[in-house]
Design a protein around this motif. Structure first.
Motif, short mmCIF file in Angstrom:
data_model
loop_
_atom_site.label_atom_id
_atom_site.label_comp_id
_atom_site.label_asym_id
_atom_site.label_seq_id
_atom_site.Cartn_x
_atom_site.Cartn_y
_atom_site.Cartn_z
N GLN A 236 0.83 -1.19 0.00
CA GLN A 236 0.00 0.00 0.00
C GLN A 236 0.88 1.26 0.00
OE1 GLN A 236 -3.37 0.10 -0.23
NE2 GLN A 236 -3.39 -2.14 -0.39
N ALA A 237 0.26 2.38 -0.39
CA ALA A 237 0.96 3.66 -0.37
C ALA A 237 0.54 4.46 0.84
CB ALA A 237 0.64 4.44 -1.65
N ALA A 238 1.50 4.97 1.59
CA ALA A 238 1.20 5.76 2.78
C ALA A 238 0.72 7.15 2.37
CB ALA A 238 2.45 5.88 3.66
N GLY A 239 -0.40 7.57 2.97
CA GLY A 239 -0.90 8.92 2.73
C GLY A 239 -0.33 9.89 3.75
N PHE A 240 0.25 10.98 3.27
CA PHE A 240 0.93 11.92 4.16
C PHE A 240 0.12 13.20 4.35
CE2 PHE A 240 5.59 10.35 3.56
CZ PHE A 240 5.25 9.18 4.24
N ALA A 241 0.04 13.65 5.59
CA ALA A 241 -0.78 14.80 5.96
C ALA A 241 -0.33 16.08 5.27
CB ALA A 241 -0.75 14.98 7.47
N GLU A 242 0.96 16.21 4.98
CA GLU A 242 1.45 17.44 4.37
C GLU A 242 1.07 17.57 2.90
OE1 GLU A 242 4.96 15.90 7.01
OE2 GLU A 242 3.57 15.05 5.54
N GLY A 243 0.62 16.46 2.30
CA GLY A 243 0.34 16.44 0.87
C GLY A 243 1.43 15.72 0.11
N HIS A 244 1.20 15.52 -1.18
CA HIS A 244 2.12 14.78 -2.04
C HIS A 244 2.45 15.60 -3.28
CE1 HIS A 244 1.43 10.57 -0.26
NE2 HIS A 244 0.67 11.39 0.45
N VAL A 245 3.64 15.37 -3.81
CA VAL A 245 4.06 16.02 -5.06
C VAL A 245 3.54 15.20 -6.24
CG1 VAL A 245 6.04 16.64 -6.50
CG2 VAL A 245 6.08 17.11 -4.04
N ALA A 246 2.94 15.87 -7.20
CA ALA A 246 2.42 15.21 -8.39
C ALA A 246 3.49 15.14 -9.47
CB ALA A 246 1.20 15.94 -8.91
N GLN A 247 3.35 14.16 -10.34
CA GLN A 247 4.22 14.04 -11.50
C GLN A 247 3.35 13.84 -12.74
OE1 GLN A 247 6.37 10.33 -12.34
NE2 GLN A 247 8.20 11.53 -12.77
N ILE A 248 3.59 14.65 -13.76
CA ILE A 248 2.95 14.48 -15.05
C ILE A 248 4.03 14.08 -16.04
CG2 ILE A 248 1.54 15.54 -16.85
CD1 ILE A 248 0.76 17.68 -14.73
N GLU A 249 3.93 12.89 -16.59
CA GLU A 249 4.93 12.43 -17.56
C GLU A 249 4.55 12.92 -18.95
OE1 GLU A 249 7.19 8.65 -16.13
OE2 GLU A 249 5.14 8.07 -16.63
N VAL A 250 5.55 13.37 -19.68
CA VAL A 250 5.29 14.02 -20.97
C VAL A 250 6.23 13.50 -22.05
CG1 VAL A 250 4.48 16.12 -19.84
CG2 VAL A 250 6.90 15.93 -20.49
N GLY A 251 5.81 13.75 -23.29
CA GLY A 251 6.63 13.49 -24.46
C GLY A 251 6.73 14.73 -25.30
N ALA A 252 7.75 14.81 -26.14
CA ALA A 252 7.93 15.97 -27.01
C ALA A 252 8.67 15.55 -28.27
CB ALA A 252 8.70 17.08 -26.30
N VAL A 253 8.47 16.30 -29.33
CA VAL A 253 9.19 16.08 -30.58
C VAL A 253 10.62 16.61 -30.42
CG1 VAL A 253 9.26 16.58 -33.05
CG2 VAL A 253 7.05 16.35 -31.88
N SER A 254 11.59 15.81 -30.79
CA SER A 254 12.98 16.25 -30.73
C SER A 254 13.19 17.46 -31.64
CB SER A 254 13.92 15.13 -31.16
OG SER A 254 15.24 15.61 -31.36
N ALA A 255 13.99 18.40 -31.19
CA ALA A 255 14.30 19.58 -31.99
C ALA A 255 15.09 19.22 -33.23
CB ALA A 255 15.08 20.59 -31.15
N PHE A 256 15.69 18.04 -33.26
CA PHE A 256 16.61 17.68 -34.34
C PHE A 256 16.11 16.57 -35.24
CE2 PHE A 256 19.00 19.02 -30.51
CZ PHE A 256 19.43 20.25 -30.97
N THR A 257 14.83 16.20 -35.10
CA THR A 257 14.29 15.13 -35.92
C THR A 257 14.14 15.55 -37.37
OG1 THR A 257 12.45 13.59 -36.19
CG2 THR A 257 11.91 15.78 -35.38
N ASP A 258 14.27 14.58 -38.27
CA ASP A 258 13.95 14.78 -39.67
C ASP A 258 12.56 14.27 -39.99
OD1 ASP A 258 16.46 15.88 -40.40
OD2 ASP A 258 17.34 13.87 -40.42
N ASN A 259 11.84 13.85 -38.95
CA ASN A 259 10.57 13.18 -39.16
C ASN A 259 9.51 13.71 -38.19
OD1 ASN A 259 8.79 11.41 -40.33
ND2 ASN A 259 9.93 9.56 -39.81
N ALA A 260 9.34 15.02 -38.18
CA ALA A 260 8.43 15.65 -37.23
C ALA A 260 6.98 15.21 -37.44
CB ALA A 260 8.54 17.17 -37.33
N GLU A 261 6.60 14.94 -38.69
CA GLU A 261 5.21 14.55 -38.96
C GLU A 261 4.86 13.24 -38.26
OE1 GLU A 261 2.18 13.61 -42.71
OE2 GLU A 261 4.18 14.44 -43.09
#
Length: 331
Positions: A236-261
């Protein structure tokens, strides 16, 4: 895609033969648990290749921070078309490094969770969750109810290095949010309880399951795996009274790709209904779409209060926070 320079005559021939390869080959840099046999990578690859008539290649590192470090070091020599698996805390740094470019998605087309409040024109969220300390109910029947309580106990803890792991970085944010100017002393207290600090999540969680610690830094959603895949509510995950930090995982197009489409097509697929049904039960995080169906186990997970910092603040303070952590744990 980037290839080594070749003599002029060979280059002319290669250009005529390789055009279709460039257009139909996509390389995605991500983290190792995403590409593992039990992670979402294999199913995402099969589903995307079926609709794109392309070849999807994953290249993995230990964790999200390592992933961004690799993109930074490789620069324009990178083979990456997509960078997948950094999180919202690293977005400002990735933007400043110039390793990503804007996407072509229209957010009005997607039913994203309102609490994400997502309007970013560069990064595409594909899952999210809250950092938490997971414990074994058979060893720890009465878990700590706050971060301060955990650090005041004698519990054995495993967590991840904030220099290489987004999970470890999440703890660094959490510690600073709770302790502020007193964080160095809190790190020293944690050091006295620490079994080891691993480079990434997989190693830490594996050691915990082998019984090497009372708590491991993970997510509030981690117990859902054990409930669904193993039919057990032991962890189980312990719930903490102070609150928890969220994480949003993301993706992005490389600035150097030749295949942006094709890179944009892949990012759109990640937030399609099909992919969002795969990710929660393989990556064990929350889907970003409001219409995604979830196993019943997710309904029993904690819904913590959210604390933390903006990506811009993390970018400004990260190196100072790391120095403070290193000073405290090396004493």
């Amino acid at each position: 895609m980037k290839y080594p320079r070749t003599p002029f005559v060979v280059t002319l021939l290669s250009a005529s033969l390789a055009g279709s390869v460039l257009a139909n080959d996509l390389t995605v840099y991500t983290y190792s648990s995403f590409t593992s046999e039990w992670g979402p990578g294999p199913q995402i690859k099969a589903a995307f290749e079926e609709q794109c008539a392309c070849t999807l290649n994953f290249v993995s590192t230990d964790d999200g921070v390592s992933l961004l470090n690799r993109a930074r070091i490789e620069g324009r020599n990178t083979q990456a078309d997509v960078i997948l698996g950094i999180d919202d805390a690293l977005m400002a740094e990735a933007r400043a490094l110039g390793v990503v470019q804007s996407h072509r998605l229209n957010w009005a087309d997607y039913p994203l969770a309102p609490d994400l409040q997502w309007q970013d024109d560069t990064f595409v969220p594909f899952d999210y969750g809250y950092f938490a300390f997971v414990y074994d109910t058979e060893k720890t029947p009465e878990p700590a109810g706050s971060l301060r309580e955990l650090l005041a106990s004698d519990a054995a803890i495993i967590y991840q290095d904030p220099r290489t792991s987004t999970v470890g970085q999440g703890l660094m944010m959490w510690m600073n949010a709770v302790y502020g100017a007193n964080v160095e002393g809190a790190w020293a207290d944690l050091a006295a309880q620490t079994v080891t600090v691993t480079s990434g999540w997989s190693e830490a969680y594996g050691m915990f399951l082998e019984g090497e610690a009372d708590y491991v830094l993970s997510y509030t959603t981690s117990p859902a795996y054990h409930m669904v895949a193993e039919g057990s509510d032991r962890y189980q995950a312990a719930g903490f009274a102070e609150g928890h930090v969220a994480q949003i995982e993301v993706g992005a197009v490389s600035a150097f790709t030749d295949n942006a489409e094709l890179a944009n097509e892949f990012l759109a697929f990640l937030i399609s209904a099909e992919a969002q049904a795969i990710i929660p039960v393989t990556n064990w995080m929350l889907p970003v779409r409001t219409d995604a169906e979830l196993p019943d186990a997710f309904a029993s997970l904690p819904e913590p209060a959210r604390i933390g910092f903006t990506p811009e603040t993390v970018f400004q303070e990260r190196q100072n926070w790391i120095r403070t952590w290193r000073n405290a744990v090396s004493q």
